[in-house]
Design a protein around this motif. Structure first.
Motif, short mmCIF file in Angstrom:
data_model
loop_
_atom_site.label_atom_id
_atom_site.label_comp_id
_atom_site.label_asym_id
_atom_site.label_seq_id
_atom_site.Cartn_x
_atom_site.Cartn_y
_atom_site.Cartn_z
N LEU A 180 -39.86 4.62 16.37
CA LEU A 180 -39.02 3.48 17.10
C LEU A 180 -38.93 3.75 18.46
O LEU A 180 -38.89 5.16 19.13
N SER A 230 -34.48 2.95 22.37
CA SER A 230 -32.93 2.40 22.58
C SER A 230 -32.81 2.09 20.83
O SER A 230 -31.43 2.35 20.40
N THR A 231 -33.75 1.58 20.35
CA THR A 231 -33.46 1.32 18.86
C THR A 231 -33.00 2.73 18.12
O THR A 231 -32.15 2.79 17.22
N THR A 232 -33.78 3.86 18.48
CA THR A 232 -33.29 5.31 17.87
C THR A 232 -31.88 5.67 18.15
O THR A 232 -31.08 5.92 17.41
N LEU A 244 -39.59 -1.56 10.67
CA LEU A 244 -38.96 -2.06 12.05
C LEU A 244 -39.74 -1.89 12.95
O LEU A 244 -39.96 -2.53 13.92
N ILE A 253 -39.61 -4.82 15.57
CA ILE A 253 -38.78 -4.91 16.89
C ILE A 253 -39.05 -3.78 17.88
O ILE A 253 -38.17 -3.63 18.73
#
Length: 496
Positions: free
Chosen positions: A121, A124-126, A324, A328
């Motif tokens: 990922l 930011s998602t992490t 994901l 995303i």
């Protein structure tokens, strides 16, 4: 422009590879600074007591040697290695030792968690997943055995999921992890249980011609995992011990950490679930069928038992990362390698954390949170040399650590459902007759109960019992010498 973007990716790659290091270091520093939070659970004291017993005797317990009600009954400690580790840390550095040990394991857990997510990922998602996991796990991050098992759990499940994402079988090099987990904490049974659904996910998504050989390799790994989990001083009895927990029935909801999630007030779990649902609806996120099954299964466990929130928070993102990433935002293609200068940076960071730890230890007094422990009452009780004391459930761990044999303590699997429920109904006066039956059947000489408990208030007015000590937390009653104590004692009017 292409060259510029390439150079930017090359610059970002090595630094991006250090995200797990920064996360681990930051979390370690936070938990050391807030070290006394790790010591708020009185269970830490009796865990260290048992660990020291194991060290002193050079063996693990097979029977109860602490309570007077179950003394000599079969009992094993599936957390023996964690208890020894805490005892060794305490012997080496006082209460600073368990704080540093627990903080290091928490930091390692989140570093591994970050490393797994960052491979799939974007940053930011992490970071969102890291913040969410912290919010859900902090209440249960204490200096107790399960914390030492968390990095092993994360590495084990992460390894299984990585294999499933590659449509391959996991490496047999993972087997030492399940063996280590089996010696640290009884939760290793979950690690074994997850092998089958993760294997099913890998086989389901593999090419048709590869499914049968892949299923056979996963089956071989599962069998080897089962065998490795028996590499404990107790052998396969460590596996069977989990049955005693599951067989507690009506007793489990009576224990705070085993109670189901409570949504009467807005909390982190509700917020996270609502935001996750909103994101899924907004972005139209879809998951493979077996990942949905895994997600729902872990959600069910988290909703059923508050103590399982850290499992939900740390494992669900591992299952979601690959699906994901396709929807995303995936990680950048640049390899997250650490060049020699960054190796020097890591060494410098380690030295800085060590120096900071020593500075904190010199400035902060780490000690257990005694506000919920009957310190003064037990000191008074020990002067009386009673050997048969009826105690509040929450006081049992402190009694073990103080060298006083409890009536009951936190080892609920030792006492069993019937005994635990009878004690709970007696101390809470749901069944007052249980109180007098237990006091009579076990020839109780004194009681050590919470001052505000229903049983304490009743004993204040019962013939045959005399209050000799009370503070805002605990009260001691002793049996009056020569008093005729019956199953239905008369109320002493003069006590009102």
């Amino acid at each position: 422009m292409t060259m510029s973007a390439t150079h930017a990716a090359e610059r970002a790659g090595p630094m991006r590879g250090l995200l797990p290091v920064w996360v681990g270091a930051g979390i370690y520093a936070v938990f050391v600074l807030a070290g006394n939070h790790l010591l708020i659970d009185p269970d830490t004291m009796w865990q260290i007591t048992i660990g020291q017993w194991i060290v002193d005797h050079g063996t693990v317990p097979h029977t109860d040697a602490y309570s007077f009600t179950m003394r000599g009954q079969p009992w094993i400690s599936t957390q023996w290695l964690a208890q020894v580790a805490y005892a060794a840390a305490y012997a080496a550095a006082g209460w600073t030792g368990p704080v540093v040990l627990a903080s290091a394991c928490i930091a390692t857990t989140f570093a591994l968690f970050t490393r797994f997510l960052a491979k799939r990922l974007n940053e930011s998602t992490t970071l969102v997943f890291i913040a969410t996991a912290l919010a859900l796990t902090v209440p249960h991050l204490l200096a107790r055995p399960h914390v030492l098992a968390l990095p092993v759990m994360t590495a084990w499940v992460g390894g299984l999921v990585q294999a499933a994402d590659r449509r391959a079988a996991p490496s047999f090099w993972l087997l030492p992890l399940i063996a280590l987990w089996a010696n640290l904490h009884g939760g290793f049974v979950l690690g074994l249980a997850l092998v089958a659904p993760i294997a099913a996910d890998a086989v389901w998504n593999a090419d048709a011609r590869m499914r049968k050989p892949l299923a056979l390799r996963w089956a071989a790994f599962a069998a080897a995992s089962l065998a490795a989990s028996c590499l404990t001083p107790y052998g396969w009895n460590s596996l069977l011990a989990s049955r005693k927990i599951l067989a507690l029935g009506e007793a489990l909801p009576l224990i705070m950490e085993w109670r189901p999630a409570d949504f009467s007030a807005v909390g982190p779990l509700e917020i996270c679930l609502l935001l996750g649902l909103a994101l899924a609806l907004y972005r139209g996120i879809t998951l493979p069928p077996l990942r949905i099954v895994l997600l729902l299964g872990l959600l069910h466990i988290a909703l059923s038992q508050m103590r399982s929130l850290e499992i939900f928070a740390l494992l669900v993102p591992l299952f979601l990362a690959a699906p994901l990433a396709k929807q995303i935002g995936a990680a950048e293609d640049a390899k997250a390698t650490i060049s020699p200068p960054h190796g020097a940076l890591i060494a410098g960071l380690a030295v800085t954390l060590l120096a900071g730890t020593m500075a904190c230890a010199s400035m902060i007094r780490f000690e257990p949170h005694m506000r919920g422990s009957p310190v003064a009452a037990v000191a008074e009780l020990k002067k009386l040399n009673f050997s048969r004391v009826f105690n509040d459930y929450d006081f049992g761990g402190y009694l073990i650590a103080s060298g006083v044999a409890p009536f009951i303590d936190g080892r609920t699997e030792l006492y069993g459902e019937k005994f635990f429920v009878a004690h709970n109904s007696a101390s809470g006066l749901m069944k007052p007759e249980n109180l007098f039956r237990l006091l009579d059947d076990y020839r109780i000489e004194a009681t050590l109960m919470r001052t505000q408990s229903a049983a304490t208030k009743l004993l204040d007015h019962i013939d045959g019992w005399q209050k000799i000590y009370a503070d805002e937390l605990a009260t001691i009653h002793i049996r009056k010498p020569g008093a005729a104590h019956t199953a239905e004692p008369a109320v002493d009017p003069s006590a009102y």
